[in-house]
Design an enzyme around this catalytic site. Sequence first.
Site, PDB file in Angstrom:
ATOM      1  N   CYS A  22      -9.331   2.489   0.352  1.00  0.00           N
ATOM      2  CA  CYS A  22      -8.457   2.230   1.488  1.00  0.00           C
ATOM      3  C   CYS A  22      -9.057   1.065   2.253  1.00  0.00           C
ATOM      4  O   CYS A  22     -10.105   1.203   2.863  1.00  0.00           O
ATOM      5  CB  CYS A  22      -8.348   3.458   2.385  1.00  0.00           C
ATOM      6  SG  CYS A  22      -7.350   3.137   3.848  1.00  0.00           S
TER       7      CYS A  22
ATOM      8  N   ASN B 115      -5.529   6.100  -2.702  1.00  0.00           N
ATOM      9  CA  ASN B 115      -4.347   6.779  -3.221  1.00  0.00           C
ATOM     10  C   ASN B 115      -4.658   8.228  -3.597  1.00  0.00           C
ATOM     11  O   ASN B 115      -5.735   8.525  -4.103  1.00  0.00           O
ATOM     12  CB  ASN B 115      -3.879   6.067  -4.491  1.00  0.00           C
ATOM     13  CG  ASN B 115      -3.351   4.681  -4.193  1.00  0.00           C
ATOM     14  OD1 ASN B 115      -2.398   4.533  -3.453  1.00  0.00           O
ATOM     15  ND2 ASN B 115      -4.003   3.676  -4.758  1.00  0.00           N
TER      16      ASN B 115
HETATM   17 MG    MG Z   1      -1.504   2.884  -2.228  1.00  0.00          MG
END
Ligand code: MG
Length: 298
Positions: free
Chosen positions: A238, A247
């Site tokens: 992230c 994810n």
């Molecule tokens: Mg993503």
Amino acid sequence: MTNNVKLIEVGPRDGLQNESSILPLEVKVKFIELLVDAGFRTIEPTSFVRAEKIPQMADSHALFQSILRHEEAIFPALVPNKKGFDNSLKAGAKWIAIFTATSNTFNKKNTNASIEESLKRFEEFVPDAISEGQTVRGYVSTVFGCPYEGESSTDELLRVCEKLFKLGVNEISLGDTVGVGHPYQVKEIISAVKKNFGLDKIAMHFHDTEGMALANIYTSYEEGVRAFDSSAAGLGGCPYAHGASGNVASDDVVNMFHKMGIDTGIDAEKLHIASKYILESIGKSSNSKYFNAKEGRK
Ligand code: MG
């Protein structure tokens, strides 16, 4: 309404894009083939962006040449603009994905365009894409919160969705880009979207930054959503929260739905093989609780 769900595997693009070491083309192709073999029928394989911007995606043309023979699967390639669309056509892509956001600040930082400017950009090529026979998927980022602006506006989300559907977009994926959404918020946003557009053409894209992705997916399912983006082994960091997971892992999503008796079309054993292959290729461990539990049991 079907009880079964469709998973859109985004690991090869959304996941690998965050990897600084450039993987050889053969490794990416093999990863995608293992995912097809595991049962994924929608896989986001790459993006058509300037190579100097995202070097990992520089081989997108060659990648398409290698995977197009897998006609059982569809491969939406991310395109930011007309140039990317032209290149996607040359490579033979039958599906493309476009992206905007509900936050102007985020969209400017991510794409160098305001929301309005990005919608204008789409008008320059989406009608052509459709007349060339391509199907277009849309991403809306920062639906559940923005790293710069804080809380996001549901009215803005509905306005952006309306524009994208009017353009002819076939499915819209609502992204929790930062991974800050929670189940009650998910309920509220989905019920607004459902009232305006129904849920047939809506997918959810959750990040597990705060460990709430599965709770959010479960809530979305209960609200009627049947399509979810996820990434094998939880690939992809992230960029807005260093060290945080990105994810949601396909492995965890598949495990949850299968335990609930809900079909995903995915063979969990084969997905494990694909996840293990890509983790070994990038030399990383997984964020997936299920993947790690399964490895530990061996
Ligand atoms: Mg993503």
